[in-house]
Scaffold this active site. Structure first.
Site, PDB file in Angstrom:
ATOM      1  N   LEU A  87       0.687  -1.245   0.038  1.00  0.00           N
ATOM      2  CA  LEU A  87       0.080  -0.169  -0.234  1.00  0.00           C
ATOM      3  C   LEU A  87       0.615   1.258  -0.096  1.00  0.00           C
ATOM      4  CD1 LEU A  87      -2.701  -1.022   2.422  1.00  0.00           C
ATOM      5  CD2 LEU A  87      -2.245  -1.308   0.276  1.00  0.00           C
ATOM      6  N   ASN A 124       2.241  -5.013 -10.522  1.00  0.00           N
ATOM      7  CA  ASN A 124       0.803  -4.989  -9.219  1.00  0.00           C
ATOM      8  C   ASN A 124       0.096  -5.881  -9.918  1.00  0.00           C
ATOM      9  OD1 ASN A 124      -0.309  -3.756  -7.355  1.00  0.00           O
ATOM     10  ND2 ASN A 124      -1.155  -2.242  -8.644  1.00  0.00           N
ATOM     11  N   HIS A 160      -4.576  -5.117  -9.302  1.00  0.00           N
ATOM     12  CA  HIS A 160      -5.113  -4.137  -8.191  1.00  0.00           C
ATOM     13  C   HIS A 160      -6.208  -4.815  -8.007  1.00  0.00           C
ATOM     14  CE1 HIS A 160      -6.409  -0.264  -7.311  1.00  0.00           C
ATOM     15  NE2 HIS A 160      -7.687  -0.206  -8.046  1.00  0.00           N
TER      16      HIS A 160
HETATM   17  C1  GAR Z   1      -5.522  -6.770  -2.831  1.00  0.00           C
HETATM   18  O1  GAR Z   1      -7.401  -7.310  -2.836  1.00  0.00           O
HETATM   19  C2  GAR Z   1      -5.126  -6.407  -3.867  1.00  0.00           C
HETATM   20  O2  GAR Z   1      -5.177  -6.980  -4.919  1.00  0.00           O
HETATM   21  C3  GAR Z   1      -4.865  -4.947  -3.029  1.00  0.00           C
HETATM   22  O3  GAR Z   1      -5.121  -5.395  -1.621  1.00  0.00           O
HETATM   23  C4  GAR Z   1      -5.381  -6.746  -1.501  1.00  0.00           C
HETATM   24  C5  GAR Z   1      -4.083  -7.925  -0.684  1.00  0.00           C
HETATM   25  O4  GAR Z   1      -4.681  -8.938  -0.139  1.00  0.00           O
HETATM   26  N1  GAR Z   1      -4.322  -4.551  -3.439  1.00  0.00           N
HETATM   27  C6  GAR Z   1      -4.552  -2.935  -3.880  1.00  0.00           C
HETATM   28  O5  GAR Z   1      -6.093  -2.286  -3.164  1.00  0.00           O
HETATM   29  C7  GAR Z   1      -3.375  -1.946  -4.298  1.00  0.00           C
HETATM   30  N2  GAR Z   1      -3.794  -1.013  -4.953  1.00  0.00           N
HETATM   31  P1  GAR Z   1      -3.657  -9.949   0.263  1.00  0.00           P
HETATM   32  O6  GAR Z   1      -2.900  -9.351   1.946  1.00  0.00           O
HETATM   33  O7  GAR Z   1      -4.604 -11.063   0.844  1.00  0.00           O
HETATM   34  O8  GAR Z   1      -3.122 -10.646  -0.741  1.00  0.00           O
END
Ligand code: GAR
Length: 230
Positions: A89, A106, A108
Site C-alpha cells: 500500500l 502490481n 489491483h
Molecule cells: C488485494 O485485493 C490486492 O489486489 C489489493 O490489496 C489486497 C491484498 O490482499 N491491492 C490494492 O488495493 C493495491 N492498490 P492480500 O494481502 O490478501 O493479498
C-alpha cells in the site's frame, strides 16, 4: 536463467501465498524475498513459513531516500530480477522504479483505470465500485510507474457485482480471480524474462471470446495468457 522474484506486501498476503504456491518448485522462477512496510504483516509470517527471507522495511516518517536505499540494498543482496506488488500500500520509491523499469508488476482489485489512484486500495475500492452502481468489476495486473495504479496494463479479468453484495462479499469474489490471474501472469512474465517463449495460443482469443466462456474465474492459464499483453 531462474528469475528471482521479490514480493512486496502490506497485509495478510493471500496473493503472496498464491505466488509462493505457484513457484514452490519451478525451475524458471522462485520467490526469493518478501518485503513489507508493516512489521506485523501476515505476509512476513507466510514468507517465514515458506522458508523465504522476509524483511520489514519501515516507510512511515522516513525520508524517501532512506527507504529507497534500504530497498535497493535488499534487492541487490538477494539478486532480485522481478518485483511483484501484492497488496503493497506504499508508493515504490522513484529510484527503485527507475532501477527496475519494466520489472515491477502490481495487482489491483478493480478494472483500471477505473477505481485506482491514491487512497484506492483494498476495501475502499470495493466500496467505491458499489457506490457507483457498477454491474461489473474485476482484477487488473499492470506494470507500475511512479504514480499509483498507472502503468501499462498486462491482463484484466471481469467479476460480476451481484445484488446484495457488500464490500466484503465483492472483495472475496475478486480475490478468487486475483489468486488465479496473478500467478499465471507473473509466470508468463518470468518465462519471457528467462528467454522461454510465452505460450500464447495460436489463434489469440479476444477478451470477449474468452469471457463468453461464462466462467466466473479463469478456467486455466491459457485463457489468461490469451488476453494478456506481455
Ligand atoms: C488485494 O485485493 C490486492 O489486489 C489489493 O490489496 C489486497 C491484498 O490482499 N491491492 C490494492 O488495493 C493495491 N492498490 P492480500 O494481502 O490478501 O493479498
Amino acid at each position: 536463467m531462474s528469475v528471482r522474484l521479490a514480493v512486496f506486501a502490506s497485509g495478510g498476503g493471500s496473493n503472496l501465498q498464491a505466488l509462493l504456491d505457484r513457484f514452490a518448485d519451478t525451475p524458471h522462477a522462485k520467490v526469493a524475498l518478501v518485503v513489507s512496510d508493516r512489521s506485523g504483516a501476515g505476509a512476513l509470517a507466510r514468507a517465514e513459513s515458506a522458508g523465504v527471507p522476509a524483511l520489514h522495511i519501515p516507510v512511515s516518517g522516513r525520508p524517501d531516500t532512506d527507504v529507497a536505499r534500504d530497498t535497493i540494498d535488499a534487492l541487490a543482496a538477494e539478486r532480485i530480477d522481478l518485483i511483484a506488488l501484492a497488496g503493497y500500500l506504499r508508493l515504490v520509491p522513484a529510484p527503485v522504479v527507475e532501477k527496475f523499469h519494466g520489472r515491477i508488476v502490481n495487482i489491483h482489485p478493480a478494472l483500471l483505470p477505473a477505481f485506482g489512484g491514491p487512497g484506492m486500495y483494498g476495501r475502499r475500492v470495493h466500496e467505491a465500485v458499489l457506490e457507483a452502481g457498477c454491474c461489473v468489476t474485476g482484477a487488473t495486473v499492470h506494470y507500475i510507474d511512479e504514480r499509483y495504479d498507472e502503468g501499462r496494463i498486462i491482463a484484466q479479468w471481469p467479476v460480476p457485482v451481484l445484488p446484495g453484495d457488500s464490500a466484503a462479499t465483492l472483495a472475496a469474489r475478486v480475490l478468487e480471480v486475483e489468486h488465479r490471474i496473478y500467478p499465471a501472469v507473473i509466470d508468463a512474465v518470468a518465462r519471457a524474462m528467462a528467454g522461454d517463449r510465452v505460450a500464447v495460443p495460436e489463434s489469440r482469443l479476444t477478451a470477449t471470446e474468452t469471457f463468453q466462456a461464462g466462467d466466473a474465474v479463469p478456467p486455466d492459464d491459457q485463457h489468461i495468457i490469451a488476453i494478456a499483453r506481455i
